[in-house]
Each structure stands twice: as C-alpha cells, then as structure tokens.
Design a protein around this motif. Structure first.
Motif, PDB file in Angstrom:
ATOM      1  N   LEU A  77       0.791  -1.232   0.000  1.00 14.16           N
ATOM      2  CA  LEU A  77       0.000   0.000   0.000  1.00 14.16           C
ATOM      3  C   LEU A  77       0.828   1.291   0.000  1.00 14.16           C
ATOM      4  O   LEU A  77       0.503   2.217  -0.751  1.00 14.16           O
ATOM      5  CB  LEU A  77      -0.990  -0.002   1.160  1.00 14.16           C
ATOM      6  N   PRO A  78       1.890   1.411   0.818  1.00  7.80           N
ATOM      7  CA  PRO A  78       2.662   2.666   0.781  1.00  7.80           C
ATOM      8  C   PRO A  78       3.261   2.962  -0.594  1.00  7.80           C
ATOM      9  O   PRO A  78       3.395   4.123  -0.976  1.00  7.80           O
ATOM     10  CB  PRO A  78       3.776   2.439   1.811  1.00  7.80           C
ATOM     11  N   LEU A  79       3.570   1.932  -1.351  1.00  8.61           N
ATOM     12  CA  LEU A  79       4.176   2.138  -2.673  1.00  8.61           C
ATOM     13  C   LEU A  79       3.202   2.753  -3.672  1.00  8.61           C
ATOM     14  O   LEU A  79       3.629   3.274  -4.701  1.00  8.61           O
ATOM     15  CB  LEU A  79       4.716   0.810  -3.211  1.00  8.61           C
ATOM     16  N   LYS A  80       1.909   2.705  -3.362  1.00  3.67           N
ATOM     17  CA  LYS A  80       0.891   3.267  -4.256  1.00  3.67           C
ATOM     18  C   LYS A  80       0.677   4.759  -4.030  1.00  3.67           C
ATOM     19  O   LYS A  80       0.014   5.409  -4.824  1.00  3.67           O
ATOM     20  CB  LYS A  80      -0.430   2.528  -4.075  1.00  3.67           C
ATOM     21  N   VAL A  81       1.234   5.297  -2.953  1.00  2.69           N
ATOM     22  CA  VAL A  81       1.061   6.717  -2.637  1.00  2.69           C
ATOM     23  C   VAL A  81       1.970   7.545  -3.549  1.00  2.69           C
ATOM     24  O   VAL A  81       3.165   7.247  -3.685  1.00  2.69           O
ATOM     25  CB  VAL A  81       1.374   6.992  -1.146  1.00  2.69           C
ATOM     26  N   HIS A  82       1.388   8.567  -4.157  1.00  2.96           N
ATOM     27  CA  HIS A  82       2.151   9.433  -5.056  1.00  2.96           C
ATOM     28  C   HIS A  82       3.321  10.081  -4.312  1.00  2.96           C
ATOM     29  O   HIS A  82       3.131  10.683  -3.258  1.00  2.96           O
ATOM     30  CB  HIS A  82       1.247  10.523  -5.645  1.00  2.96           C
ATOM     31  N   VAL A  85       9.006   6.550  -3.470  1.00  2.00           N
ATOM     32  CA  VAL A  85       9.905   5.985  -4.474  1.00  2.00           C
ATOM     33  C   VAL A  85      10.065   4.478  -4.265  1.00  2.00           C
ATOM     34  O   VAL A  85       9.853   3.693  -5.180  1.00  2.00           O
ATOM     35  CB  VAL A  85      11.283   6.698  -4.442  1.00  2.00           C
ATOM     36  N   LYS A  86      10.435   4.085  -3.038  1.00  2.69           N
ATOM     37  CA  LYS A  86      10.670   2.665  -2.768  1.00  2.69           C
ATOM     38  C   LYS A  86      10.889   2.477  -1.269  1.00  2.69           C
ATOM     39  O   LYS A  86      11.057   3.430  -0.524  1.00  2.69           O
ATOM     40  CB  LYS A  86      11.900   2.172  -3.519  1.00  2.69           C
ATOM     41  N   TYR A  87      10.904   1.216  -0.875  1.00  2.00           N
ATOM     42  CA  TYR A  87      11.328   0.881   0.488  1.00  2.00           C
ATOM     43  C   TYR A  87      12.841   0.964   0.550  1.00  2.00           C
ATOM     44  O   TYR A  87      13.526   0.657  -0.435  1.00  2.00           O
ATOM     45  CB  TYR A  87      10.916  -0.547   0.851  1.00  2.00           C
ATOM     46  N   VAL A  88      13.375   1.358   1.686  1.00  2.47           N
ATOM     47  CA  VAL A  88      14.819   1.319   1.898  1.00  2.47           C
ATOM     48  C   VAL A  88      15.164  -0.150   2.083  1.00  2.47           C
ATOM     49  O   VAL A  88      14.567  -0.835   2.913  1.00  2.47           O
ATOM     50  CB  VAL A  88      15.240   2.142   3.132  1.00  2.47           C
ATOM     51  N   GLY A  89      16.102  -0.627   1.279  1.00  2.00           N
ATOM     52  CA  GLY A  89      16.375  -2.053   1.321  1.00  2.00           C
ATOM     53  C   GLY A  89      17.817  -2.411   1.063  1.00  2.00           C
ATOM     54  O   GLY A  89      18.667  -1.561   0.803  1.00  2.00           O
ATOM     55  N   PHE A  90      18.044  -3.696   1.134  1.00  2.23           N
ATOM     56  CA  PHE A  90      19.361  -4.272   0.903  1.00  2.23           C
ATOM     57  C   PHE A  90      19.163  -5.506   0.045  1.00  2.23           C
ATOM     58  O   PHE A  90      18.355  -6.380   0.382  1.00  2.23           O
ATOM     59  CB  PHE A  90      20.014  -4.629   2.243  1.00  2.23           C
ATOM     60  N   GLU A  91      19.864  -5.562  -1.080  1.00  4.23           N
ATOM     61  CA  GLU A  91      19.758  -6.671  -2.031  1.00  4.23           C
ATOM     62  C   GLU A  91      18.310  -6.917  -2.451  1.00  4.23           C
ATOM     63  O   GLU A  91      17.833  -8.044  -2.501  1.00  4.23           O
ATOM     64  CB  GLU A  91      20.384  -7.938  -1.461  1.00  4.23           C
ATOM     65  N   GLY A  92      17.587  -5.825  -2.713  1.00  3.32           N
ATOM     66  CA  GLY A  92      16.225  -5.927  -3.215  1.00  3.32           C
ATOM     67  C   GLY A  92      15.152  -6.209  -2.174  1.00  3.32           C
ATOM     68  O   GLY A  92      13.981  -6.323  -2.515  1.00  3.32           O
TER      69      GLY A  92
END
Length: 172
Positions: A77-82, A85-92
């Motif tokens: 759901l957060p990724l759908k908010v205008h 950009v993305k989740y902070v991640g490591f190796e995807g």
C-alpha cells in the motif's frame, strides 16, 4: 481481551523506512495516515530566515524518509502513494527498522534536547541509557565528538546518526 487483540494486530507488523521524492515527506505522511497506515515522520523545529522575516518551522529530521508500520497484507500500500519511491532495502529486500530505534526517535523529538544529525561512521562506544530528564529511557552509545561527550543514536539502515548532548550524570 483488548490487549490481546492489539498484540495480535501488531504481532506480524514491522517498521520500515520508505524513500520519498525530495521535500514530499509531509504530503506523503498525510496521505499514508489518511489511508490507514501507521506512519511516523520525525520532525525537528528549526529557525528559518527569509529576507523579510524569521520563523520557526518543522522540518523532517531525515530528508526524503518516512517510517511505516506494516505487515504482509498492507506491505504494498505505501508504494501506491504518489511521491513514494521505494522501500529502503538491501539486495532488493526492504529492511526492518528495529523498534528500539523508533522508540529512541520518539524520545528525541518529544524532548527539547540539543540534537545534531551526522552521517559520519563512529566506532562503537560504551552502551549507555539516559536515567533522568526528558530523554529518560533513551539508549545509545557514549562517543566523543567535537571535544564533547555525546550520546550517539544510530539509525542503522539509513546510515544516519543522531548526536545528543546529555550531562554525564544523566547516564547509566
């Protein structure tokens, strides 16, 4: 019974940091809250000066980051908010932000402590806990920075540190 339900609702959820478009943190925070997602945006009061006036404004403690508390069901759901950009991640994979680091941020922003942000890499110091004052319960490391003893609070996956000036007699 309500405590059990609350625990069940949060049991499979974790804190994550999401990366946002520059200067969109407050709008994204508002949109996430309106969509029912538990969200945390640490703000810091700062004095800004324009050519004709000075004003105290609240600015994000970490530029381009907002924290969300989600489980598998609402993870997308957060990724759908205008503006997200993305989740902070490591190796995807999105990395979890430990609850202790979120608790430390809450303590810091709800106090009137002298806080300095740093992305320098510090050598791990002696573990300390604040036992008095508005930051009681804050856990961090004792480090020397700019000739002064400070309590360092790490926000690991953002590579950010907060340096808090606290009297030594407030520490254990």
């Amino acid at each position: 019974m309500e405590v059990e339900n609350l625990t069940d609702k949060t049991k499979n959820k974790n804190w994550y940091a999401i990366y946002t478009r520059p200067r969109a943190e407050k709008a994204i925070y508002k949109a996430l809250v309106e969509s029912g997602i538990e969200t945390f945006l640490p703000l810091q009061k700062t004095l800004r000066q324009w050519s004709d006036r000075k004003k105290i404004v609240e600015v994000p403690l970490f530029s381009s980051y907002v924290f969300v508390f989600v489980g598998k069901k609402e993870y997308h759901l957060p990724l759908k908010v205008h503006g997200v950009v993305k989740y902070v991640g490591f190796e995807g994979k999105a990395v979890r932000i430990p609850q202790q680091q979120i608790d430390n941020l809450h303590l810091i922003i709800n106090s009137n402590a002298d806080v300095e942000k740093s992305d320098l890499h510090f050598i791990e110091g002696q573990k300390v806990e604040v036992i008095m004052g508005s930051l009681k319960g804050l856990k961090g490391e004792l480090v020397k920075y700019n000739q002064r003893n400070r309590v360092l609070v790490r926000i690991d996956h953002l590579d950010q540190n907060l340096l808090v000036n606290i009297p030594k007699n407030y520490l254990q």
